[in-house]
Design an enzyme around this catalytic site. Structure first.
Site, short mmCIF file in Angstrom:
data_model
loop_
_atom_site.label_atom_id
_atom_site.label_comp_id
_atom_site.label_asym_id
_atom_site.label_seq_id
_atom_site.Cartn_x
_atom_site.Cartn_y
_atom_site.Cartn_z
N LEU A 76 0.84 -1.20 0.00
CA LEU A 76 0.00 0.00 0.00
C LEU A 76 0.88 1.25 0.00
O LEU A 76 0.80 2.09 0.89
CB LEU A 76 -0.95 -0.02 1.20
CG LEU A 76 -2.17 0.91 1.09
CD1 LEU A 76 -3.16 0.37 0.06
CD2 LEU A 76 -2.86 1.09 2.43
N SER A 132 2.51 4.31 -2.80
CA SER A 132 1.90 5.35 -3.63
C SER A 132 0.90 4.75 -4.62
O SER A 132 -0.25 5.22 -4.72
CB SER A 132 3.02 6.10 -4.35
OG SER A 132 2.55 6.73 -5.49
N ILE A 133 1.30 3.71 -5.34
CA ILE A 133 0.41 3.10 -6.34
C ILE A 133 -0.75 2.38 -5.65
O ILE A 133 -1.92 2.60 -6.00
CB ILE A 133 1.19 2.11 -7.23
CG1 ILE A 133 2.22 2.87 -8.07
CG2 ILE A 133 0.26 1.30 -8.12
CD1 ILE A 133 3.23 1.99 -8.79
N SER A 163 1.29 -5.16 3.83
CA SER A 163 2.54 -4.47 3.54
C SER A 163 3.52 -4.83 4.65
O SER A 163 3.16 -5.55 5.58
CB SER A 163 2.33 -2.97 3.44
OG SER A 163 1.87 -2.47 4.67
N ARG A 164 4.76 -4.33 4.53
CA ARG A 164 5.77 -4.72 5.52
C ARG A 164 5.28 -4.41 6.93
O ARG A 164 5.37 -5.22 7.83
CB ARG A 164 7.08 -4.00 5.24
CG ARG A 164 7.98 -4.77 4.29
CD ARG A 164 9.10 -3.91 3.78
NE ARG A 164 8.56 -2.77 3.02
CZ ARG A 164 9.28 -1.97 2.23
NH1 ARG A 164 10.57 -2.17 2.12
NH2 ARG A 164 8.72 -0.98 1.57
N ARG A 173 5.92 -6.21 -10.38
CA ARG A 173 6.98 -6.81 -11.19
C ARG A 173 6.67 -8.30 -11.34
O ARG A 173 6.12 -8.91 -10.41
CB ARG A 173 8.35 -6.65 -10.51
CG ARG A 173 8.98 -5.28 -10.64
CD ARG A 173 9.48 -5.00 -12.07
NE ARG A 173 10.09 -3.69 -12.22
CZ ARG A 173 9.45 -2.58 -12.53
NH1 ARG A 173 8.14 -2.60 -12.72
NH2 ARG A 173 10.11 -1.43 -12.66
N GLU A 192 10.46 -11.36 -18.67
CA GLU A 192 10.26 -10.45 -19.80
C GLU A 192 11.53 -10.40 -20.62
O GLU A 192 12.62 -10.46 -20.06
CB GLU A 192 9.92 -9.05 -19.27
CG GLU A 192 8.57 -9.01 -18.62
CD GLU A 192 8.25 -7.66 -17.97
OE1 GLU A 192 8.92 -6.66 -18.31
OE2 GLU A 192 7.37 -7.61 -17.13
N HIS A 215 3.84 -4.72 -20.31
CA HIS A 215 4.59 -3.84 -19.39
C HIS A 215 4.51 -2.39 -19.85
O HIS A 215 5.55 -1.75 -20.11
CB HIS A 215 6.07 -4.30 -19.27
CG HIS A 215 6.72 -3.80 -18.02
ND1 HIS A 215 7.74 -4.47 -17.37
CD2 HIS A 215 6.49 -2.69 -17.27
CE1 HIS A 215 8.12 -3.79 -16.30
NE2 HIS A 215 7.38 -2.70 -16.22
#
Lengths: 341, 341
Positions: free
Chosen positions: A177, A179-180, A199-200, A257, A286, A304
């Site tokens: 959680l 910025s994106i 999140s962490r 990613r 990729e 991507h």
């Protein structure tokens, strides 16, 4: 009338600090080489030299003060060792997984990314992939456009597309959680989705339910959206156990990613119906995309390109140039990850 | 143990009020004939009779008290004239353009639609089509899936897809700020779009800028989203002049009804690049889709399926049954357009 000669005497081009570029960034294809130009620094374009890269680097070892990395070419400890004068690694991406951050830290090299300049575009694509998947938009478009009898396409044969799922009321688990992720949450809030996150650490200012364990998050969600960065800890974090916890009706969106998901396991789950669908902008190896995915209608794929908008390319160019100029003027950077000032 | 016989003595099937169905609604295909069943009324299924429709209607003229219309079969003045006992026309759609409302009013027939049960799904699809179009999602998916060399697909060849446009900051003009339009506005607000609208009258409780003239709205927008109903006034409201005011960079989304747009003109504008793109769920002459659109990458098409989600089908079934049961129990309807109680 006398011509205006600028705001003062600029350094001669040969005196400008050198910024190394390994590969042309996409911007060069789209906007020409001048898109990052400045009278405060000069690019050294490795790909324009006839020399092999290691020889090229040795030749310019002492003059390169900064590297502008545009992904594709990793900035390794070895690269940095060859260029002792480098004081800044700036990347045109938000992700940092192609840069040896620990080595930069050790060497006192400042690292800067493009901060949050892409966040809105990436969040928009995440939501776009999700709606597309739940409401069969790409499949519908393909169906209508390929249909030899458009007469039937608009009538009732969309039953054959499968009916979609409603967004409202869906339980969305956001992995990462930042910025994106926060922008994805804000958008999906407006659709009536119910948000929780992993999140962490728990974010004190956030009221969405927090799960410290991603498997537990998956077990309590219909939709998992991967918004975190790729690190040693997040590599293959979305594994067999997490996908199994998400279950048959579950959907995965990945705009983070590729290697955050165990792709082989994801493909198996999608093919065998152990999860319901996936929207993927990134892939583990990729530029390869697993062949098995190409035939699936419960998968929406994009190459991507989560950050690919004209507006954001322009914003990024401005940010890159301003950051480099700030650095060479001994002013504070606009975005910075490793600070060695 | 004695079996439970329900909550009281129900009427025998042959005594139940008759509800006429011209065509099987999509729900019958998906959920079986029993999805609308009730012990308060009985369906009369015109398509199951070997009689021609007019003879079938004459045969049952006196017994039909309600019509459940599921689109496709218009409820005309002529139909209503044949069935003097009809007191309710209920439609499984939100749109009413297939029902002669004036005639219903004249005859004292109550008209009910499905109210706002679809609004969220339709708003979701509008936003989905918009993101899809601005961010090339369907085109990307097609590109990656059809690409014979997936190796290149994920690399850099997405340049060939064209770069997308950012949603944030776009000026969105909503034509028809009813239930669906308001939900579209709420969603796009969260993406940082700037909303304005056109409708019959300015809404006092709404702070978005209002344009009484749709052409003026188009001139001040990047994106036009058609959310209004089809009436004599809105037929071909989006004409050459409006599309020209929207301009070369403009985008149209239509989730209302096809004939609100002059489709021939829209196709011409799209083919000749006089507007930038379109996301269309509805068409002027459904089930036909203009052939010229099928080859365009700046157009995303779906086959009039904005309301097609499992969740909403179930909600609609519940609403239809409850409305019909309320009517035959002389209780207030849950949704009602023309009230003749």
């Amino acid at each position: 009338m006398e011509a205006c000669h600028g705001h003062g005497k600029e350094k001669e081009s040969q005196d400008l600090p050198r910024v190394l570029l390994f590969k042309p960034p996409p911007d060069f294809h789209l906007f020409g080489d001048e898109c990052f130009s400045s009278n405060k620094f000069k690019f050294l374009k490795a790909w324009e030299s006839p020399l092999p890269l290691d020889q090229f680097l040795k030749t310019h070892a002492q003059s390169v003060e900064a590297i502008l990395s545009s992904g594709g070419a990793p900035v390794t400890a070895e690269t940095l060792r060859l260029m002792p004068a480098v004081r800044l690694v700036m990347t045109t991406s938000a992700g940092l997984n192609h840069i040896d951050i620990a080595e930069c830290r050790r060497r006192g090299i400042t690292v800067a990314n493009t901060g949050n300049v892409f966040s809105e575009d990436v969040a928009d694509l995440a939501v776009g992939l999700l709606i597309d998947l739940l409401r069969n938009i790409s499949a519908s478009d393909r169906f209508v456009k390929q249909w030899l009898r458009p007469r039937q396409a608009a009538e009732g044969d969309c039953y054959s597309l499968g009916i979609g799922s409603k967004l409202g009321g869906k339980r969305v688990g956001i992995v990462g959680l930042g910025s994106i992720g926060s922008l994805v949450a804000k958008r999906l809030d407006a659709f009536g989705c119910s948000i929780s996150y992993n999140s962490r650490t728990k974010k004190p200012s956030v009221s969405y339910p927090f799960y410290s364990n991603v498997c537990e998050l998956a077990a309590n969600c219909d939709i998992l959206i991967i918004c975190c960065g790729l690190t040693a800890e997040t590599h293959h974090m979305i594994n067999k156990q997490v996908l199994s916890a998400l279950g048959k009706e579950g959907v995965v969106i990945n705009i983070g990613r590729g290697p955050i998901i165990d792709e082989q396991e994801l493909v198996r789950c999608l093919v065998q119906g152990e999860i319901k669908g996936a929207g993927l902008d990134v892939f583990e190896n990729e530029p390869d995309v697993p062949k098995e995915l190409l035939a699936l209608d419960n998968v929406v794929l994009s190459p991507h390109c989560a950050i690919f908008t004209w507006e954001t390319f322009k914003d990024r160019q401005k940010l890159v140039v301003e950051n480099l100029e700030a650095f060479f003027s001994n002013k504070p950077l606009l975005t910075k990850i490793v600070d060695n000032d």
